[in-house]
Design a protein around this motif. Structure first.
Motif, short mmCIF file in Angstrom:
data_model
loop_
_atom_site.label_atom_id
_atom_site.label_comp_id
_atom_site.label_asym_id
_atom_site.label_seq_id
_atom_site.Cartn_x
_atom_site.Cartn_y
_atom_site.Cartn_z
N ALA A 145 1.21 -7.88 5.83
CA ALA A 145 1.78 -7.47 6.95
C ALA A 145 2.08 -8.56 8.09
N GLU A 146 0.75 -9.64 8.47
CA GLU A 146 1.43 -10.38 9.71
C GLU A 146 2.56 -10.76 9.29
N GLY A 147 3.17 -11.48 8.01
CA GLY A 147 4.53 -11.80 8.12
C GLY A 147 5.71 -10.64 8.40
N GLY A 148 4.74 -9.59 8.41
CA GLY A 148 6.06 -8.20 8.16
C GLY A 148 7.01 -7.85 7.07
N LEU A 149 6.19 -8.28 6.54
CA LEU A 149 6.92 -7.68 4.15
C LEU A 149 6.80 -6.32 4.11
N ASP A 150 5.33 -5.92 4.87
CA ASP A 150 5.95 -4.10 4.32
C ASP A 150 6.60 -3.58 4.73
N ALA A 151 7.76 -4.10 5.33
CA ALA A 151 9.08 -4.04 5.48
C ALA A 151 9.78 -4.11 5.10
N LEU A 152 9.97 -4.96 3.81
CA LEU A 152 11.06 -5.45 2.89
C LEU A 152 11.28 -3.90 2.35
N PRO A 153 12.39 -3.96 1.89
CA PRO A 153 12.28 -2.45 0.47
C PRO A 153 11.63 -2.33 -0.67
N MET A 154 10.90 -1.41 -1.31
CA MET A 154 9.71 -1.63 -2.23
C MET A 154 9.76 -2.65 -3.57
N GLY A 155 11.44 -2.48 -4.06
CA GLY A 155 11.20 -3.75 -5.02
C GLY A 155 11.40 -5.14 -4.03
N GLU A 156 11.81 -5.45 -3.48
CA GLU A 156 11.63 -6.66 -2.89
C GLU A 156 10.01 -6.95 -2.56
N LEU A 157 9.95 -6.18 -1.67
CA LEU A 157 8.65 -6.29 -1.09
C LEU A 157 7.49 -6.53 -2.98
N MET A 158 7.35 -5.92 -3.58
CA MET A 158 7.22 -6.14 -5.32
C MET A 158 7.35 -7.45 -6.01
N ALA A 159 8.30 -8.07 -5.61
CA ALA A 159 9.11 -9.08 -5.86
C ALA A 159 8.55 -10.00 -5.17
N VAL A 160 7.98 -10.37 -3.97
CA VAL A 160 7.16 -11.05 -3.43
C VAL A 160 5.58 -11.24 -3.38
N ILE A 161 4.56 -10.11 -3.83
CA ILE A 161 3.80 -10.13 -3.78
C ILE A 161 3.44 -10.55 -5.23
N GLY A 162 4.86 -10.11 -6.33
CA GLY A 162 4.37 -11.02 -7.35
C GLY A 162 4.63 -11.56 -7.36
N LYS A 163 5.82 -12.96 -7.20
CA LYS A 163 5.25 -14.49 -6.85
C LYS A 163 3.91 -14.81 -5.54
N SER A 164 3.41 -14.46 -5.03
CA SER A 164 2.43 -14.62 -4.38
C SER A 164 0.67 -14.96 -5.45
N PHE A 165 0.69 -14.28 -7.18
CA PHE A 165 0.05 -14.11 -8.01
C PHE A 165 0.98 -15.60 -9.15
N VAL A 166 1.89 -16.36 -8.48
CA VAL A 166 2.31 -17.27 -9.18
C VAL A 166 0.71 -18.39 -9.77
N GLY A 167 0.29 -18.52 -11.05
CA GLY A 167 0.01 -19.49 -11.34
C GLY A 167 -1.95 -19.12 -11.79
N SER A 168 -2.24 -17.68 -10.90
CA SER A 168 -3.27 -17.19 -11.29
C SER A 168 -3.47 -16.68 -12.96
#
Length: 261
Positions: free
Chosen positions: A20-43
């Motif tokens: 939210a601080e990065g304004g990512l919630d304004a992205l289209p749903m698919g782009e948001l999912m891609a960014v959120i998904g990448k944040s879990f790389v290494g899990s």
């Protein structure tokens, strides 16, 4: 009973607040999912994360994933972000409940948790049920997909692999579900045609890779991710591995794995 712990909440709230601080919630749903998904790389990849002891319950886990829970988690996080969860993080209980409702809607048939058999175990049914309720859109047929009517019966023909199927009533219910899925069929893009349709797949689209194993519809799941002009898979891959971006583009990756087509 639902299993949140403080570590889960810390991960959840950090991802939501940071996005939210990065304004990512304004992205289209698919782009948001891609960014959120990448944040879990290494899990960590951990199989069977939903197989908790006792009766079926809603499992919440941001620390480790199998390929399906990775997709569900990223989708649900993106939905609550879009719904403004970041503004309500000071009310932990209500935000947890909001997230639980989104996950339950994705994971269980018609969004209702009513025992083991209510979980959408076969991913082709996960797609069908969530498409029917307009939570996702199945584009397989639109990609010139081919109708697959091979029988689905992997669970009922391997009951020893699932402790819940020791209950004859549950086994009977699963067999009934399998018959319905087999009769309905599902569309898929054959592996030799994937390269022809990748330009119609967008970041964050959910990829379900079909299985060559008898009785099983889907072998693996992940998210579409474009890297340097090529379509890759963002996924939780193998036991002992972690969430990653596939080294090979999607089409060549599927063609190189005998158990997937």
């Amino acid at each position: 009973m639902i299993s949140w712990n403080d570590h889960d909440w810390d991960i959840f709230s950090s991802v939501v607040a940071g996005a939210a601080e990065g304004g990512l919630d304004a992205l289209p749903m698919g782009e948001l999912m891609a960014v959120i998904g990448k944040s879990f790389v290494g899990s960590a990849y951990v199989p069977g994360t939903l197989e908790a002891d006792g009766p079926e319950r809603l499992v919440i886990n941001f620390r480790a994933f199998d390929c399906v829970t990775f997709v569900e988690t990223v989708h649900a996080l993106s939905v609550v972000l879009k719904n403004g969860a970041a503004e309500r993080l000071d009310d932990r209980a209500s935000v947890e409940t909001e997230y639980e409702q989104v996950v339950q809607a994705l994971r269980y048939r018609n969004g209702f948790l009513n025992g083991y058999e209510s979980r959408l175990h076969y991913f082709s049914e996960w797609i069908y049920d969530n498409d029917r309720r307009r939570l996702i859109t199945d584009i397989s047929r639109d990609l010139n997909g081919v109708l697959d009517r091979e029988v689905i019966n992997f669970q009922s023909t391997n009951p020893g692999a699932y402790r819940q199927l020791s209950d004859p009533r549950v086994l009977e219910d699963i067999e009934s579900i399998e018959r319905r899925l087999s009769q309905r069929g599902r569309f898929f893009v054959p592996q030799d045609r994937i390269a022809d349709v990748v330009d119609r797949i967008e970041n964050g689209d959910i990829i379900a890779v079909t299985s060559t194993l008898e009785g099983l519809d889907v072998a693996h799941t992940g998210l579409a991710l474009w890297v340097d002009g090529e379509l890759h898979l963002l996924h939780a891959p193998l036991v002992g591995e972690s969430v990653e971006i596939s080294e090979r583009p999607l089409a060549s990756r599927v063609q190189a794995i005998d158990s997937q087509d």
